[in-house]
Design a protein around this motif. Structure first.
Motif, PDB file in Angstrom:
ATOM      1  N   ALA A 168      34.170  44.714  -3.209  1.00 33.69           N
ATOM      2  CA  ALA A 168      33.158  44.297  -2.227  1.00 33.69           C
ATOM      3  C   ALA A 168      32.088  43.447  -2.898  1.00 33.69           C
ATOM      4  O   ALA A 168      31.602  42.463  -2.329  1.00 33.69           O
ATOM      5  N   ILE A 169      31.703  43.832  -4.102  1.00 38.65           N
ATOM      6  CA  ILE A 169      30.760  43.024  -4.883  1.00 38.65           C
ATOM      7  C   ILE A 169      31.330  41.626  -5.087  1.00 38.65           C
ATOM      8  O   ILE A 169      30.643  40.609  -4.912  1.00 38.65           O
ATOM      9  N   LEU A 170      32.616  41.566  -5.435  1.00 35.47           N
ATOM     10  CA  LEU A 170      33.275  40.285  -5.669  1.00 35.47           C
ATOM     11  C   LEU A 170      33.292  39.423  -4.409  1.00 35.47           C
ATOM     12  O   LEU A 170      33.063  38.218  -4.469  1.00 35.47           O
ATOM     13  N   VAL A 171      33.538  40.045  -3.258  1.00 39.86           N
ATOM     14  CA  VAL A 171      33.549  39.306  -1.988  1.00 39.86           C
ATOM     15  C   VAL A 171      32.224  38.588  -1.778  1.00 39.86           C
ATOM     16  O   VAL A 171      32.178  37.379  -1.511  1.00 39.86           O
ATOM     17  N   ALA A 172      31.131  39.325  -1.884  1.00 43.81           N
ATOM     18  CA  ALA A 172      29.809  38.735  -1.646  1.00 43.81           C
ATOM     19  C   ALA A 172      29.518  37.617  -2.640  1.00 43.81           C
ATOM     20  O   ALA A 172      28.994  36.558  -2.267  1.00 43.81           O
ATOM     21  N   THR A 215      37.839  45.911 -10.794  1.00 42.49           N
ATOM     22  CA  THR A 215      38.728  46.133  -9.652  1.00 42.49           C
ATOM     23  C   THR A 215      40.145  46.403 -10.142  1.00 42.49           C
ATOM     24  O   THR A 215      40.805  47.364  -9.701  1.00 42.49           O
ATOM     25  N   ARG A 216      40.640  45.576 -11.055  1.00 41.99           N
ATOM     26  CA  ARG A 216      41.990  45.773 -11.609  1.00 41.99           C
ATOM     27  C   ARG A 216      42.102  47.126 -12.308  1.00 41.99           C
ATOM     28  O   ARG A 216      43.098  47.847 -12.147  1.00 41.99           O
ATOM     29  N   LYS A 217      41.081  47.470 -13.094  1.00 44.76           N
ATOM     30  CA  LYS A 217      41.119  48.719 -13.864  1.00 44.76           C
ATOM     31  C   LYS A 217      41.192  49.931 -12.943  1.00 44.76           C
ATOM     32  O   LYS A 217      42.003  50.836 -13.161  1.00 44.76           O
ATOM     33  N   HIS A 218      40.362  49.946 -11.902  1.00 49.07           N
ATOM     34  CA  HIS A 218      40.352  51.091 -10.992  1.00 49.07           C
ATOM     35  C   HIS A 218      41.631  51.155 -10.164  1.00 49.07           C
ATOM     36  O   HIS A 218      42.131  52.250  -9.873  1.00 49.07           O
ATOM     37  N   LEU A 219      42.162  50.007  -9.770  1.00 48.58           N
ATOM     38  CA  LEU A 219      43.396  50.002  -8.980  1.00 48.58           C
ATOM     39  C   LEU A 219      44.585  50.507  -9.784  1.00 48.58           C
ATOM     40  O   LEU A 219      45.546  51.049  -9.216  1.00 48.58           O
ATOM     41  N   ALA A 220      44.530  50.358 -11.099  1.00 56.68           N
ATOM     42  CA  ALA A 220      45.645  50.788 -11.949  1.00 56.68           C
ATOM     43  C   ALA A 220      45.893  52.288 -11.830  1.00 56.68           C
ATOM     44  O   ALA A 220      47.015  52.758 -12.071  1.00 56.68           O
ATOM     45  N   ARG A 221      44.860  53.041 -11.458  1.00 57.69           N
ATOM     46  CA  ARG A 221      45.046  54.482 -11.317  1.00 57.69           C
ATOM     47  C   ARG A 221      44.809  54.959  -9.879  1.00 57.69           C
ATOM     48  O   ARG A 221      44.571  56.143  -9.637  1.00 57.69           O
ATOM     49  N   ALA A 222      44.893  54.023  -8.936  1.00 56.78           N
ATOM     50  CA  ALA A 222      44.719  54.381  -7.523  1.00 56.78           C
ATOM     51  C   ALA A 222      46.070  54.615  -6.872  1.00 56.78           C
ATOM     52  O   ALA A 222      46.999  53.818  -7.031  1.00 56.78           O
ATOM     53  N   VAL A 232      40.933  48.499   3.547  1.00 56.05           N
ATOM     54  CA  VAL A 232      40.246  48.346   4.832  1.00 56.05           C
ATOM     55  C   VAL A 232      38.732  48.408   4.648  1.00 56.05           C
ATOM     56  O   VAL A 232      37.987  47.636   5.260  1.00 56.05           O
ATOM     57  N   MET A 233      38.254  49.314   3.800  1.00 54.14           N
ATOM     58  CA  MET A 233      36.818  49.410   3.532  1.00 54.14           C
ATOM     59  C   MET A 233      36.267  48.090   2.999  1.00 54.14           C
ATOM     60  O   MET A 233      35.205  47.620   3.428  1.00 54.14           O
ATOM     61  N   ILE A 234      37.001  47.486   2.069  1.00 56.95           N
ATOM     62  CA  ILE A 234      36.560  46.209   1.483  1.00 56.95           C
ATOM     63  C   ILE A 234      36.533  45.125   2.552  1.00 56.95           C
ATOM     64  O   ILE A 234      35.606  44.308   2.613  1.00 56.95           O
ATOM     65  N   ALA A 235      37.553  45.107   3.410  1.00 55.58           N
ATOM     66  CA  ALA A 235      37.626  44.091   4.460  1.00 55.58           C
ATOM     67  C   ALA A 235      36.481  44.243   5.462  1.00 55.58           C
ATOM     68  O   ALA A 235      35.898  43.247   5.902  1.00 55.58           O
ATOM     69  N   ILE A 236      36.157  45.481   5.817  1.00 55.45           N
ATOM     70  CA  ILE A 236      35.038  45.709   6.730  1.00 55.45           C
ATOM     71  C   ILE A 236      33.733  45.259   6.080  1.00 55.45           C
ATOM     72  O   ILE A 236      32.883  44.615   6.716  1.00 55.45           O
ATOM     73  N   ALA A 237      33.569  45.591   4.793  1.00 62.48           N
ATOM     74  CA  ALA A 237      32.370  45.156   4.072  1.00 62.48           C
ATOM     75  C   ALA A 237      32.284  43.636   4.055  1.00 62.48           C
ATOM     76  O   ALA A 237      31.207  43.060   4.271  1.00 62.48           O
ATOM     77  N   ALA A 238      33.410  42.965   3.833  1.00 65.49           N
ATOM     78  CA  ALA A 238      33.428  41.504   3.822  1.00 65.49           C
ATOM     79  C   ALA A 238      33.014  40.945   5.175  1.00 65.49           C
ATOM     80  O   ALA A 238      32.231  39.987   5.257  1.00 65.49           O
ATOM     81  N   TYR A 239      33.524  41.547   6.240  1.00 62.68           N
ATOM     82  CA  TYR A 239      33.184  41.097   7.594  1.00 62.68           C
ATOM     83  C   TYR A 239      31.679  41.220   7.843  1.00 62.68           C
ATOM     84  O   TYR A 239      31.033  40.294   8.345  1.00 62.68           O
ATOM     85  N   VAL A 240      31.112  42.360   7.478  1.00 60.36           N
ATOM     86  CA  VAL A 240      29.682  42.597   7.702  1.00 60.36           C
ATOM     87  C   VAL A 240      28.836  41.634   6.876  1.00 60.36           C
ATOM     88  O   VAL A 240      27.851  41.060   7.366  1.00 60.36           O
ATOM     89  N   ILE A 241      29.212  41.424   5.620  1.00 65.97           N
ATOM     90  CA  ILE A 241      28.455  40.529   4.740  1.00 65.97           C
ATOM     91  C   ILE A 241      28.464  39.103   5.274  1.00 65.97           C
ATOM     92  O   ILE A 241      27.413  38.467   5.428  1.00 65.97           O
ATOM     93  N   VAL A 242      29.648  38.585   5.561  1.00 63.55           N
ATOM     94  CA  VAL A 242      29.781  37.189   5.970  1.00 63.55           C
ATOM     95  C   VAL A 242      29.120  36.928   7.317  1.00 63.55           C
ATOM     96  O   VAL A 242      28.438  35.910   7.506  1.00 63.55           O
TER      97      VAL A 242
END
Length: 306
Positions: A168-172, A215-222, A232-242
């Motif tokens: 989400a940080i990266l999106v903004a 993001t890559r590091k955390h996804l490696a163990r998700a 979905v959470m990231i996408a919603i955050a992106a929608y709200v930010i933009v």
């Protein structure tokens, strides 16, 4: 062998690659950082012969209303829009700082990744002050996101962790980066805003690199379920930010018919295409790490990011 065992017991311990990235970012920050209080020309009065942002980035550029506006109205609108983007940036940078602090709360303070995280927070504090002073100098009020967006942000900063927080940080940062690269090179834009954009672009490039790596590091163990929920959470955050970047009040504050301006801005295909183009690299990254799921795509399309 002992080292391997220790890392197995402490999954949050940074790898050698993480430390190397953090060390390089710290070195870069030491060599190339700015103090906005001295780098930006705050004393020269605002020259209203300049735009506040590249006209092509205006939400009304290319509409019938834009063609009817005087040159002075167009410049005033871009100044109000630039101030709104700055105020939205402050809002999200405050969310960002809280998420990073929560992420490093119990980690080793002697580690370079911990120290880089604090360096990033220090950068964001300076950026927020810079944006606030910039918006004021542009003659704009304190634009704030809609109340619903504020409360969603409050929830997100409290619950998001791992890849959800860093993506989400990266999106903004990615969305702002592309438009500000245009603004800082555009001689039609008032000089002090160009300086602000240059400072932000240079320093945020390090933040974006860190966000991608985290993001890559955390996804490696998700696991699969967590990955899909966070997508979905990231996408919603992106929608709200933009959708919060340009406050609807900018039109009335620029002396325009607010209802007509908002209607034409919402239907403006040129602006939608500019936003999509600015996010092409971001979408490629999210796809490469498995975060462009079908439910997530719904929100990205609603925000015209894809």
């Amino acid at each position: 062998m002992a080292l391997t065992t220790s890392r197995a017991q402490h999954p949050d311990q940074p790898s050698d690659d993480d430390v190397d990235v953090a060390r390089r970012l710290l070195d870069s920050s030491a060599q190339l950082s700015y103090d906005p209080l001295t780098e930006v020309d705050w004393d020269t009065p605002l020259d209203k012969d300049f735009h506040g942002a590249s006209p092509e980035w205006s939400t009304l550029y290319g509409t019938a209303y834009w063609e009817e506006m005087s040159d002075a109205q167009r410049k005033e609108l871009t100044r109000q829009e630039a101030a709104s983007v700055a105020c939205t940036g402050i809002w999200f940078e405050m969310i960002l700082q809280q998420m990073i602090l929560r992420d490093i709360y119990s980690k080793d303070p002697t580690d370079e990744t911990f120290q880089w995280a604090l360096t990033e927070i220090a950068d964001e504090c300076r950026h927020s002050i810079m944006f606030a002073r910039g918006a004021k100098k542009l003659g704009a009020p304190a634009y704030r996101p809609h109340r619903v967006a504020v409360e969603l942000g409050r929830l997100f900063k409290t619950t998001a962790f791992g890849e959800a927080a860093y993506a989400a940080i990266l999106v903004a940062e990615e969305v702002l980066d592309v438009m500000q690269r245009d603004w800082m090179r555009d001689e039609r834009v008032v000089p002090f805003v160009r300086t602000i954009n240059n400072i932000h672009v240079v320093e945020e490039s390090r933040h974006m690199m860190f966000a991608r790596e985290e993001t890559r590091k955390h996804l490696a163990r998700a696991g699969r379920v967590r990955r899909r929920i966070h997508a979905v959470m990231i996408a919603i955050a992106a929608y709200v930010i933009v959708t919060s970047m340009v406050n609807r009040e900018v039109y009335a504050n620029a002396g325009l018919d607010g209802k007509r301006a908002l209607r034409e801005a919402r239907a403006n295909e040129h602006h939608k295409s500019m936003v999509r183009a600015s996010c092409s690299g971001l979408m490629e990254f999210l796809s490469s790490v498995g975060l462009l799921t079908r439910p997530a795509l719904f929100f990205y399309r609603r925000a015209h990011l894809i």
